[in-house]
Design a protein around this motif. Structure first.
Motif, PDB file in Angstrom:
ATOM      1  N   GLY A  52       4.651  14.380  29.934  1.00 48.59           N
ATOM      2  CA  GLY A  52       4.546  14.932  31.024  1.00 48.59           C
ATOM      3  C   GLY A  52       5.678  16.710  30.975  1.00 48.59           C
ATOM      4  N   VAL A  53       5.128  17.070  31.843  1.00 46.58           N
ATOM      5  CA  VAL A  53       6.402  18.498  31.751  1.00 46.58           C
ATOM      6  C   VAL A  53       7.214  18.164  33.883  1.00 46.58           C
ATOM      7  N   VAL A  54       8.422  18.486  33.417  1.00 47.05           N
ATOM      8  CA  VAL A  54       8.795  18.503  34.631  1.00 47.05           C
ATOM      9  C   VAL A  54      10.145  19.352  35.298  1.00 47.05           C
ATOM     10  N   SER A  55      10.486  19.891  36.253  1.00 46.14           N
ATOM     11  CA  SER A  55      11.334  20.817  36.810  1.00 46.14           C
ATOM     12  C   SER A  55      11.253  20.831  37.999  1.00 46.14           C
ATOM     13  N   ALA A  56      12.812  20.932  38.141  1.00 44.48           N
ATOM     14  CA  ALA A  56      13.824  20.070  39.621  1.00 44.48           C
ATOM     15  C   ALA A  56      14.833  20.946  39.539  1.00 44.48           C
ATOM     16  N   GLY A  57      15.274  21.220  40.857  1.00 46.30           N
ATOM     17  CA  GLY A  57      16.179  22.108  41.453  1.00 46.30           C
ATOM     18  C   GLY A  57      16.813  21.882  42.904  1.00 46.30           C
ATOM     19  N   PHE A  58      17.308  22.498  43.351  1.00 47.91           N
ATOM     20  CA  PHE A  58      17.910  22.518  45.078  1.00 47.91           C
ATOM     21  C   PHE A  58      17.369  23.441  45.560  1.00 47.91           C
ATOM     22  N   LEU A  90       2.874  27.524  34.028  1.00 52.92           N
ATOM     23  CA  LEU A  90       3.746  27.453  32.713  1.00 52.92           C
ATOM     24  C   LEU A  90       3.699  25.982  32.065  1.00 52.92           C
ATOM     25  N   GLN A  91       4.079  25.491  33.514  1.00 53.88           N
ATOM     26  CA  GLN A  91       4.101  24.132  32.939  1.00 53.88           C
ATOM     27  C   GLN A  91       2.675  23.442  32.156  1.00 53.88           C
ATOM     28  N   SER A  92       1.958  23.942  32.979  1.00 55.50           N
ATOM     29  CA  SER A  92       0.152  23.247  32.259  1.00 55.50           C
ATOM     30  C   SER A  92       0.469  23.882  30.618  1.00 55.50           C
ATOM     31  N   LYS A  93       0.990  24.800  30.541  1.00 55.63           N
ATOM     32  CA  LYS A  93       0.284  25.443  29.338  1.00 55.63           C
ATOM     33  C   LYS A  93       1.385  24.484  28.253  1.00 55.63           C
ATOM     34  N   ILE A  94       2.402  24.003  28.645  1.00 59.85           N
ATOM     35  CA  ILE A  94       3.275  23.883  28.075  1.00 59.85           C
ATOM     36  C   ILE A  94       2.575  21.976  28.001  1.00 59.85           C
ATOM     37  N   HIS A  95       2.513  21.296  28.715  1.00 62.56           N
ATOM     38  CA  HIS A  95       1.703  20.013  28.775  1.00 62.56           C
ATOM     39  C   HIS A  95      -0.047  20.292  27.980  1.00 62.56           C
ATOM     40  N   ALA A 121      11.649  21.100  26.273  1.00 63.92           N
ATOM     41  CA  ALA A 121       9.929  21.255  25.392  1.00 63.92           C
ATOM     42  C   ALA A 121      10.033  21.813  23.871  1.00 63.92           C
ATOM     43  N   ALA A 122      11.333  22.924  23.837  1.00 65.77           N
ATOM     44  CA  ALA A 122      11.126  23.970  22.869  1.00 65.77           C
ATOM     45  C   ALA A 122      11.997  23.149  21.915  1.00 65.77           C
ATOM     46  N   GLN A 123      12.866  22.722  22.301  1.00 66.83           N
ATOM     47  CA  GLN A 123      13.737  22.066  21.572  1.00 66.83           C
ATOM     48  C   GLN A 123      13.343  20.469  20.436  1.00 66.83           C
TER      49      GLN A 123
END
Length: 294
Positions: free
Chosen positions: A136-142, A184-189, A81-83
């Motif tokens: 939207g904004v997404v974060s993914a991991g394991f 954090l995701q909500s603010k970026i969104h 999102a920043a870039q």
């Protein structure tokens, strides 16, 4: 007389060889910048689109003498999102400084951060089969905590600051960490939504409730939603806009020095032809496109 005669006898494609005061721009010129791939660092040694590696191309595009517009071809599933925001701001800053309009053209996709970049344009065009949106904004991991327990590995983490190891993939998920991440995701969104509303204004079809839900659409649907201004490809639209004699000038990325290119081909694994970092980076890139069904 000397200036007039010199510029008149030199073909338009060779005008750049003359000092700017001697040039004659008989045909309109539109520089084209191609921004393709995921946005941000895919892996530490594998970079996607970043402000650092596109800034020079953008500066050159907006510095072309006699340019009637700058075309930005976007082909990206998104990413940092920043870039994305930095690239967006640089395009707008150059457009305002040089007083040159910007036209964006979507190829396979302008999704998520890719659409944020496209919004830097005054007008956006897409192929009818392009993928557009994903605002939207997404974060993914394991989560590997059960795996390391099964093979007898003990996880040891020591921090100064209770949230320093937040979302550690080798520890059970903490609901408080998830709540913090979603905040954090909500603010970026919100930043993303405000940007789209500011740039697209009354062109958006706000009656569609899923507009900012992270959903994406094909180009023809995006046109109905006001996410794009028209359908078409770069060459066709620019020829229609500026005439059949418009000069489309591709702005190529700067190539690293020869020594750097040679050293860059050496494997970080010490002689192996297969670089694990490249493999993981390629898989991450493939996953980004796969989320769009591409």
């Amino acid at each position: 007389m000397a200036q007039t005669s010199l510029s008149s006898v030199l073909p338009a494609r060779l005008q750049f060889l003359l000092p700017s005061r001697f040039r004659s721009y008989r045909d309109p010129i539109v520089p084209i910048v191609r921004l393709s791939g995921p946005i941000g660092a895919v892996m530490p040694l594998r970079s996607g689109l970043t402000m650092a590696n596109v800034a020079q191309m953008l500066e050159r595009a907006f510095s072309v003498p006699g340019a009637k517009a700058v075309a930005v071809v976007v082909n990206s599933p998104g990413g940092s999102a920043a870039q994305s925001h930095l690239i967006f701001k640089r395009i707008r800053a150059l457009a305002d400084e040089k007083k040159i309009p910007v036209l964006a053209f979507v190829e396979d996709a302008a999704a998520s951060g890719g659409y944020m970049i496209a919004c830097a344009a005054d007008e956006i065009f897409a192929d009818p089969a392009s993928i557009v949106g994903s605002i939207g904004v997404v974060s993914a991991g394991f989560g590997f905590q059960e795996l390391i327990a099964r093979i007898g590995v003990e996880r040891r983490v020591h921090t100064a600051g209770q949230n320093k190891a937040m979302l550690d993939p080798f520890r059970p998920e903490n609901p408080e960490d998830v709540a913090r991440l979603k905040g954090l995701q909500s603010k970026i969104h919100e930043v993303f939504v405000d940007l789209v509303r500011t740039r697209r204004g009354g062109r958006l079809n706000d009656s569609y409730e899923d507009l900012f839900s992270g959903a994406f659409w094909v180009g023809a649907e995006a046109l109905d939603l006001g996410l794009v201004d028209g359908l078409g490809d770069t060459r066709s639209v620019l020829r229609e806009r500026f005439g059949d004699k418009v000069q489309l000038r591709m702005i190529e990325p700067a190539r690293p020095p020869l020594l750097g290119r040679l050293l860059g081909r050496r494997s970080v694994t010490g002689g192996s032809l297969i670089d694990p970092g490249e493999i993981v980076g390629a898989l991450e890139e493939r996953a980004a496109w796969a989320r769009l069904g591409l």
